[in-house]
Structures are given as C-alpha cells and as structure tokens.
Design an enzyme around this catalytic site. Structure first.
Site, PDB file in Angstrom:
ATOM      1  N   ASN A  18       7.361  55.490  13.839  1.00  0.00           N
ATOM      2  CA  ASN A  18       8.280  54.423  13.508  1.00  0.00           C
ATOM      3  C   ASN A  18       8.498  53.289  14.931  1.00  0.00           C
ATOM      4  O   ASN A  18       8.021  53.591  15.935  1.00  0.00           O
ATOM      5  CB  ASN A  18       9.727  54.680  13.028  1.00  0.00           C
ATOM      6  CG  ASN A  18      10.719  55.681  13.765  1.00  0.00           C
ATOM      7  OD1 ASN A  18      10.913  55.333  14.981  1.00  0.00           O
ATOM      8  ND2 ASN A  18      10.783  56.790  13.412  1.00  0.00           N
ATOM      9  N   LYS A  58      26.285  64.216   4.284  1.00  0.00           N
ATOM     10  CA  LYS A  58      25.963  64.897   5.585  1.00  0.00           C
ATOM     11  C   LYS A  58      27.275  65.297   6.242  1.00  0.00           C
ATOM     12  O   LYS A  58      27.126  65.682   7.383  1.00  0.00           O
ATOM     13  CB  LYS A  58      24.978  63.873   6.612  1.00  0.00           C
ATOM     14  CG  LYS A  58      23.535  63.487   5.481  1.00  0.00           C
ATOM     15  CD  LYS A  58      22.802  62.768   6.599  1.00  0.00           C
ATOM     16  CE  LYS A  58      21.407  62.471   5.499  1.00  0.00           C
ATOM     17  NZ  LYS A  58      20.371  61.707   6.302  1.00  0.00           N
TER      18      LYS A  58
END
Length: 401
Positions: A209, A340
């Site tokens: 990325n 998370k």
C-alpha cells in the site's frame, strides 16, 4: 519546540568544525536564536565571518573583546543561553572542561553558565580510545553533561574507526531532548508500529500500500522525546528513527505479528499506526511469474488482524488504532473500536488534501471510548503525534479517577 530557544554553539578546533555551520543553519531554520563562540584553533578551520553571516550576530573568540561589552560579555552569554552545544568538541576542550580549566572565552563561559551542556566529540580514533580521554568524558557524564556518541567510519586523517562527528540529524534529536521539559511519559513502555507491509508474490513482486511510515515514526519520536522507552516495529520505510528508539524491522504482516504480539506483555501503550496488508497471495512463486497472453487471477487470503489478536489479552494496557477510511469514516471506525477492544482510534481520509500517505501533514478525527468524535485541523504529523500522546494521558487520568 525549538522556536525561540536560545542556543550557544561552541566550535572547537578540528576538521569537523565546518559541519557546525550546517548545524547553525538548521537551528536557525527551526526557529532558534543562535550565537556562536569559537576557540582560536577553530578559527583556523572556519572563519568567524561564516558564523556571523549565518547568525547575524558577532562571534565571540576572545575573552576580552573590546567591541562586544568589555570584560563581562562572557557572563552575559552564559546567562542568555537555554543550551550550550559544543560541535565539534575536541579532546583538548573536553579535558579542560573535565578539570575546570578556563583559559579562553568558551571554557570560561561554560564554567559560568547554569544552562545544560551538550558535547559532540570528534577526533582521531586513537585519541577517542585514549584512556585519559575516556576518563575525562566519563567525568563529564557524571557531572550531568550530555554527550553525543561519535560515529564510526572514514576519518579526515585517512584512518577508519570511531571518532567522526555524529550525524547532524542525531545531534538535532539530542538538542530537542536536552531542551524538552516534559517527561510525562517517563517510565512508560510504548510499542509503535509503522509503515506498510510487503506481501511477496514472486521474487520481484509484492502486494503493498502507499504507507511511508511517517505517522508511526513521528509517534515513536514524540514518545521518546517525552521520556518513554520506545520500541518501533516498522515495515519497509526510508524514515529515520528518533535517537534512542529501538527499531525492529519487518517486511510481511506475519513478521509484524510475530514482532508485536510477544512484546505486549511488556508494553503499557500500543500505538498501531502501521498500514498492515489485509490480504496476501495464497501461494508464492519461487520464480518470476512470466507475462502471458491470458489474464492472471491471483488468489488472496487474509492476513492476521494484529489489533484484534492483541485485544484478546488487553488487560489495562492502552490500545490505539489508526483507521484509513474514504467513506462513512465514523461509523466504520466506531465498529473497529468495539470489535478490536480499542481505547481510541485515529481516523483519516487520504482523499482530503494534506492528509494520508507520503505527506508530512494530516487531518484526523480522534474517536475515543465514551466521548464524541474530535476533529483536528490540518497539522504536521509531529503535531498530531504530540496531541495524541497528550490525549492518551488525559484518557488514562480519567480512567483512574
């Protein structure tokens, strides 16, 4: 943080004196007020005119300069400074300081100042290894002076080894450390992740990325500056770590997980700024995949979600995630916050001008558990890091209240 700081740069005799001119330029560019003192030996390598041109201020070489305030000008300079930086610091001047000698303008002023002193030694490798010099340096360390360890490499004398002036970037880091008064992260163990991961497809190709690691490196640097013991787990990046930060280089998402998860038990704060690849090729080709006439389909499999795995054993540790979103940023990030087990999540949209990857600025929204989202203006990534660290301390204090 260097804006309006008053720094006296002391230049002593040695070939590295020419590098002091660039240090002075960088300090002025950072917003400092700079004055320069030179020994007579230093003036043999670089003229005072060089520093007068850079600082727009007279250079002090003689202890009794008739045109600069008479016999007490060194006392005025000693009181004026926020910091003294000796660059380079010769073995001779180090020896004089270690034994309290004051036989020139520089050493006399150093004895008269209460400002912190930072020494940047540079000399021949045998001089640097000499037991008399080693004793002098240790004596100054015990007295509280900061010393930037010299680098190793080719020396002006033709030899190779330790003794060359440290890189100016490291000296600038040490100047910031010497001037930083906040030590609010002292004793904290901070684990930061940064950069992209590379997921190999064949020996010459990988999936990745646009991340460069700038945000994570800024976080690590600001935490270290404020006193934390910092470990930085970084994917491939060209960014330079701040002085004192322990760097653990990794390449793939699996390697990052292997570096991060075992360290969590010895961590107080996790800052997960890395842009970890969500997918990797299912298989790796040992040879370069040849171009053919047909279309090529890649099978991808999920990589480990490091933040999710870390959240399973979170305990009292603070976890901060970073979320890159291009639409419905708050909704998507709030879901990540819950799934998370994060305390905070920093959201940014790379489609906004000045935000995202490969730039020195960012526009972020801080989503903190139990609070409304807080959007910050366009800031440098260093400023974002500093604000975030302050917000984390406030969050911790609220939890403890």
């Amino acid at each position: 943080m260097l804006t309006d700081k008053k720094i006296v740069v002391g230049v002593t005799g040695g070939i590295a004196a020419y590098k002091a001119a660039e240090l002075v330029r960088q300090l002025i560019q950072a917003g400092c007020g700079v004055r320069v003192m030179m020994t007579a030996a230093a003036a043999e390598f670089v003229t005072p005119l060089t520093f007068e041109t850079l600082t727009h201020h007279p250079v002090l070489v003689q202890l009794f300069p008739g045109d600069q305030g008479g016999g007490t000008v060194h006392i005025e300079w000693a009181r004026w400074a926020d910091l003294f930086v000796l660059c380079p610091a010769s073995a001779n001047t180090v020896a004089k300081l270690a034994h309290g000698l004051a036989d020139n303008a520089l050493t006399t002023t150093l004895l008269a100042t209460t400002a912190p002193i930072l020494l940047c030694p540079a000399m021949n490798k045998q001089m640097y290894a000499n037991p008399f010099y080693r004793d002098n340096e240790e004596r100054l360390r015990r007295a509280g002076l900061r010393i930037v360890t010299p680098g190793s490499g080719a020396l002006a004398c033709g030899e190779t080894g330790p003794g060359r002036l440290a890189d100016l970037a490291e000296i600038m880091d040490q100047i910031r450390l010497a001037l930083e008064t906040r030590r609010d992260y002292q004793g904290k163990r901070v684990l930061v992740t940064a950069g992209p991961t590379h997921e190999p497809l064949d020996p010459v190709r990988y999936l990745s990325n646009r991340s460069t690691g700038k945000m994570g490196f800024a976080l690590a640097g600001q935490a270290a500056l404020r006193g934390a013991r910092v470990t930085l787990v970084s994917g491939p990046s060209t960014e330079r770590p701040f002085a004192g930060v322990q760097v653990v280089p990794v390449t793939t998402a699996a390697e990052m997980a292997e570096a991060v998860l075992p360290r969590l038990s010895e961590t107080d704060l996790l800052l997960m700024a890395a842009a970890v690849s969500d997918y990797r090729p299912k298989s790796f080709s040992p040879g370069k995949i040849k171009k053919g006439e047909e279309e090529l389909a890649l099978k991808l499999v999920r990589t480990e979600d490091i933040l999710r795995s870390a959240g399973r054993s979170k305990g009292d540790r603070i976890h901060v995630g970073f979320s890159v979103e291009t639409m419905d940023e708050i909704v998507a990030s709030r879901r990540k916050l819950e799934e998370k087990h994060l305390d905070m999540i920093v959201i940014n949209n790379p489609l906004e001008p000045g935000a995202g990857f490969a730039v020195d600025t960012n526009i972020v929204t801080l989503l903190c558990r139990g609070r409304e989202p807080e959007t910050w203006p366009l800031l440098s990534k260093t400023e974002v890091a500093d604000r975030l660290l302050t917000a984390i301390l406030a969050y911790e204090n609220e939890k403890m209240a």
